[in-house]
Design a protein around this motif. Structure first.
Motif, PDB file in Angstrom:
ATOM      1  N   ILE A  52      50.136  31.597  58.131  1.00 62.24           N
ATOM      2  CA  ILE A  52      49.324  32.056  56.871  1.00 62.24           C
ATOM      3  C   ILE A  52      50.260  32.476  55.892  1.00 62.24           C
ATOM      4  N   ARG A  53      49.843  32.370  54.466  1.00 57.68           N
ATOM      5  CA  ARG A  53      50.725  32.892  53.405  1.00 57.68           C
ATOM      6  C   ARG A  53      50.686  34.505  53.569  1.00 57.68           C
ATOM      7  N   ASP A  54      51.960  35.104  53.209  1.00 61.97           N
ATOM      8  CA  ASP A  54      52.040  36.589  53.176  1.00 61.97           C
ATOM      9  C   ASP A  54      51.479  37.040  51.822  1.00 61.97           C
ATOM     10  N   ILE A  55      50.913  38.096  51.885  1.00 59.52           N
ATOM     11  CA  ILE A  55      50.289  38.887  50.596  1.00 59.52           C
ATOM     12  C   ILE A  55      50.881  40.206  50.645  1.00 59.52           C
ATOM     13  N   ASP A  56      51.492  40.813  49.521  1.00 59.04           N
ATOM     14  CA  ASP A  56      51.913  41.966  49.343  1.00 59.04           C
ATOM     15  C   ASP A  56      51.066  43.014  49.536  1.00 59.04           C
ATOM     16  N   ASN A  57      51.178  44.123  50.539  1.00 58.44           N
ATOM     17  CA  ASN A  57      50.215  45.111  50.930  1.00 58.44           C
ATOM     18  C   ASN A  57      49.637  45.828  49.676  1.00 58.44           C
ATOM     19  N   LYS A  58      50.711  46.258  48.883  1.00 53.19           N
ATOM     20  CA  LYS A  58      50.068  47.087  47.727  1.00 53.19           C
ATOM     21  C   LYS A  58      48.973  46.226  47.083  1.00 53.19           C
ATOM     22  N   ILE A  59      49.202  45.018  46.565  1.00 52.20           N
ATOM     23  CA  ILE A  59      48.418  44.266  45.544  1.00 52.20           C
ATOM     24  C   ILE A  59      46.932  43.952  46.637  1.00 52.20           C
ATOM     25  N   TRP A  60      47.321  43.982  47.992  1.00 52.90           N
ATOM     26  CA  TRP A  60      46.071  43.777  48.699  1.00 52.90           C
ATOM     27  C   TRP A  60      45.194  45.058  48.753  1.00 52.90           C
ATOM     28  N   GLU A  61      45.932  46.222  48.773  1.00 50.95           N
ATOM     29  CA  GLU A  61      45.104  47.309  48.995  1.00 50.95           C
ATOM     30  C   GLU A  61      44.612  47.600  47.487  1.00 50.95           C
ATOM     31  N   ASN A  62      44.779  47.184  46.337  1.00 49.74           N
ATOM     32  CA  ASN A  62      44.464  47.496  45.003  1.00 49.74           C
ATOM     33  C   ASN A  62      43.291  46.388  44.977  1.00 49.74           C
ATOM     34  N   ILE A  63      43.382  45.037  45.656  1.00 48.57           N
ATOM     35  CA  ILE A  63      42.192  44.150  45.566  1.00 48.57           C
ATOM     36  C   ILE A  63      41.030  44.806  46.274  1.00 48.57           C
ATOM     37  N   LYS A  64      41.253  45.508  47.796  1.00 51.76           N
ATOM     38  CA  LYS A  64      40.252  46.013  48.444  1.00 51.76           C
ATOM     39  C   LYS A  64      39.443  46.954  47.388  1.00 51.76           C
ATOM     40  N   THR A  65      40.400  48.114  46.856  1.00 56.87           N
ATOM     41  CA  THR A  65      39.773  49.115  45.991  1.00 56.87           C
ATOM     42  C   THR A  65      38.926  48.728  45.107  1.00 56.87           C
ATOM     43  N   SER A  66      39.467  47.536  44.291  1.00 51.72           N
ATOM     44  CA  SER A  66      38.553  47.253  43.113  1.00 51.72           C
ATOM     45  C   SER A  66      37.484  46.381  43.715  1.00 51.72           C
ATOM     46  N   PHE A  67      37.341  45.735  44.808  1.00 51.08           N
ATOM     47  CA  PHE A  67      36.254  45.160  45.616  1.00 51.08           C
ATOM     48  C   PHE A  67      35.131  46.110  45.749  1.00 51.08           C
ATOM     49  N   ASN A  68      35.629  47.074  46.405  1.00 50.15           N
ATOM     50  CA  ASN A  68      34.587  48.218  47.020  1.00 50.15           C
ATOM     51  C   ASN A  68      33.996  48.906  45.694  1.00 50.15           C
ATOM     52  N   ASN A  69      34.809  48.990  44.663  1.00 50.48           N
ATOM     53  CA  ASN A  69      34.369  50.014  43.540  1.00 50.48           C
ATOM     54  C   ASN A  69      33.564  48.961  42.726  1.00 50.48           C
ATOM     55  N   GLN A  70      33.536  47.384  42.824  1.00 48.63           N
ATOM     56  CA  GLN A  70      33.022  46.499  41.957  1.00 48.63           C
ATOM     57  C   GLN A  70      33.432  46.529  40.669  1.00 48.63           C
ATOM     58  N   ASN A  71      34.760  46.713  40.656  1.00 42.54           N
ATOM     59  CA  ASN A  71      35.383  46.778  39.202  1.00 42.54           C
ATOM     60  C   ASN A  71      35.870  45.322  39.054  1.00 42.54           C
ATOM     61  N   ASN A  72      34.904  44.772  38.341  1.00 41.43           N
ATOM     62  CA  ASN A  72      35.252  43.177  37.996  1.00 41.43           C
ATOM     63  C   ASN A  72      36.616  42.802  37.438  1.00 41.43           C
ATOM     64  N   LYS A  73      37.017  43.650  36.443  1.00 41.44           N
ATOM     65  CA  LYS A  73      38.026  43.225  35.748  1.00 41.44           C
ATOM     66  C   LYS A  73      39.406  43.477  36.551  1.00 41.44           C
ATOM     67  N   LYS A  74      39.438  44.689  37.169  1.00 40.19           N
ATOM     68  CA  LYS A  74      40.672  44.830  38.076  1.00 40.19           C
ATOM     69  C   LYS A  74      40.836  43.707  39.399  1.00 40.19           C
ATOM     70  N   LEU A  75      39.614  43.616  39.851  1.00 38.20           N
ATOM     71  CA  LEU A  75      39.458  42.465  40.821  1.00 38.20           C
ATOM     72  C   LEU A  75      40.216  41.368  40.597  1.00 38.20           C
ATOM     73  N   ILE A  76      39.754  40.693  39.412  1.00 41.43           N
ATOM     74  CA  ILE A  76      40.263  39.521  38.934  1.00 41.43           C
ATOM     75  C   ILE A  76      41.659  39.592  38.548  1.00 41.43           C
ATOM     76  N   GLU A  77      42.059  40.671  37.946  1.00 44.91           N
ATOM     77  CA  GLU A  77      43.453  40.872  37.518  1.00 44.91           C
ATOM     78  C   GLU A  77      44.439  40.980  38.970  1.00 44.91           C
ATOM     79  N   ASN A  78      43.888  41.645  39.844  1.00 45.52           N
ATOM     80  CA  ASN A  78      44.776  41.753  41.066  1.00 45.52           C
ATOM     81  C   ASN A  78      44.892  40.598  41.603  1.00 45.52           C
TER      82      ASN A  78
END
Length: 269
Positions: free
Chosen positions: A37-63
């Motif tokens: 599997i491809r590696d994903i930067d842990n910090k970026i993935w944490e930001n993705i999860k946060t924006s996903f959980n907060n339903q912050n559309n813009k931040k989710l797509i940016e990350n």
């Protein structure tokens, strides 16, 4: 379909593919072992999860755009990658994409973002790696040594070095619109052999383009001392007259052959 005179080496390749352990043997040339599997930067993935959980559309797509692989296929992703300012100017597109992401669930998002690279995109260098093992009876040699000997030899070089050698010593003029590097240059019995190698895993789309690239080498201009070959393997040898790839292969009457009979061809020159 009636073929008046099929190329001998093409005929041999079709027979090999349909009568012998073709795929088992071909694996030595193209050992298509899937990547992990491809590696994903842990910090970026944490930001993705946060924006996903907060339903912050813009931040989710940016990350998500920071990853090598976006989790969904959409015609607008490439544009957003190339122009980040378009994110602020197109809120409805961002909302639409985010909606599809939320519908997947975070676990599926991770799964899609970490998918291995497609095997087809990994097999390009494998033919040269196989040749470099000396399986054709000669270890490839560097360009200076190749130029300064008349003995049977196989050239080892980058795509650019091979292209420049073919142009300078073989009067090579590629028949296609865009220049393509050659995969194989050799000299046997004082005759040059130049060719393109492809493993065609399917019919249609990108694979047809790969097939046409190899045929363009066959149609290219070269000097009289040069033999052109297309070292092709895969589905083109399946006997099916309804497929354009098979029909073209058997009708062209050029040196189209499997890598598995390349050795026999070279020593027959």
């Amino acid at each position: 379909m009636k073929v008046d005179k099929m190329n001998y080496w093409t005929k041999l390749s079709i027979e090999y593919a349909n009568q012998k352990s073709y795929l088992d043997d071909l694996f030595k040339v193209y050992p298509t072992i899937p990547n992990g599997i491809r590696d994903i930067d842990n910090k970026i993935w944490e930001n993705i999860k946060t924006s996903f959980n907060n339903q912050n559309n813009k931040k989710l797509i940016e990350n998500l755009l920071k990853l090598d692989l976006f989790p969904i296929k959409d015609s607008y992703i490439a544009y957003l990658r190339k122009d980040k300012t378009a994110i602020d100017r197109n809120p409805e597109t961002i909302d639409r994409l985010a909606g599809r992401i939320y519908d997947m669930g975070i676990d599926e998002v991770y799964k899609q973002c970490t998918k291995p690279k497609e095997t087809n995109r990994q097999i390009g260098p494998m033919f040269k790696e196989w040749v470099n093992k000396g399986v054709l009876g000669k270890k490839p040699i560097e360009i200076d040594e190749f130029i300064n000997t008349e003995n049977n030899a196989i050239l080892s070089g980058s795509d650019q070095e091979m292209e420049e050698f073919a142009e300078d010593y073989c009067d090579y003029e590629y028949a296609g619109n865009t220049k393509k590097g050659l995969d194989f240059i050799a000299r046997f019995n004082k005759k040059y052999v130049i060719g393109e190698a492809k493993f065609l895993t399917d019919i249609g789309g990108h694979q047809n383009a790969q097939f046409n690239d190899a045929l363009n080498v066959l149609d290219s201009n070269v000097s009289e001392k040069v033999t052109k070959i297309a070292i092709l393997d895969g589905v083109l040898y399946i006997k099916n007259e309804r497929t354009k790839m098979y029909r073209t292969t058997v009708q062209k009457n050029d040196n189209i052959m499997s890598a598995l009979i390349l050795n026999e061809f070279l020593y027959s020159i």
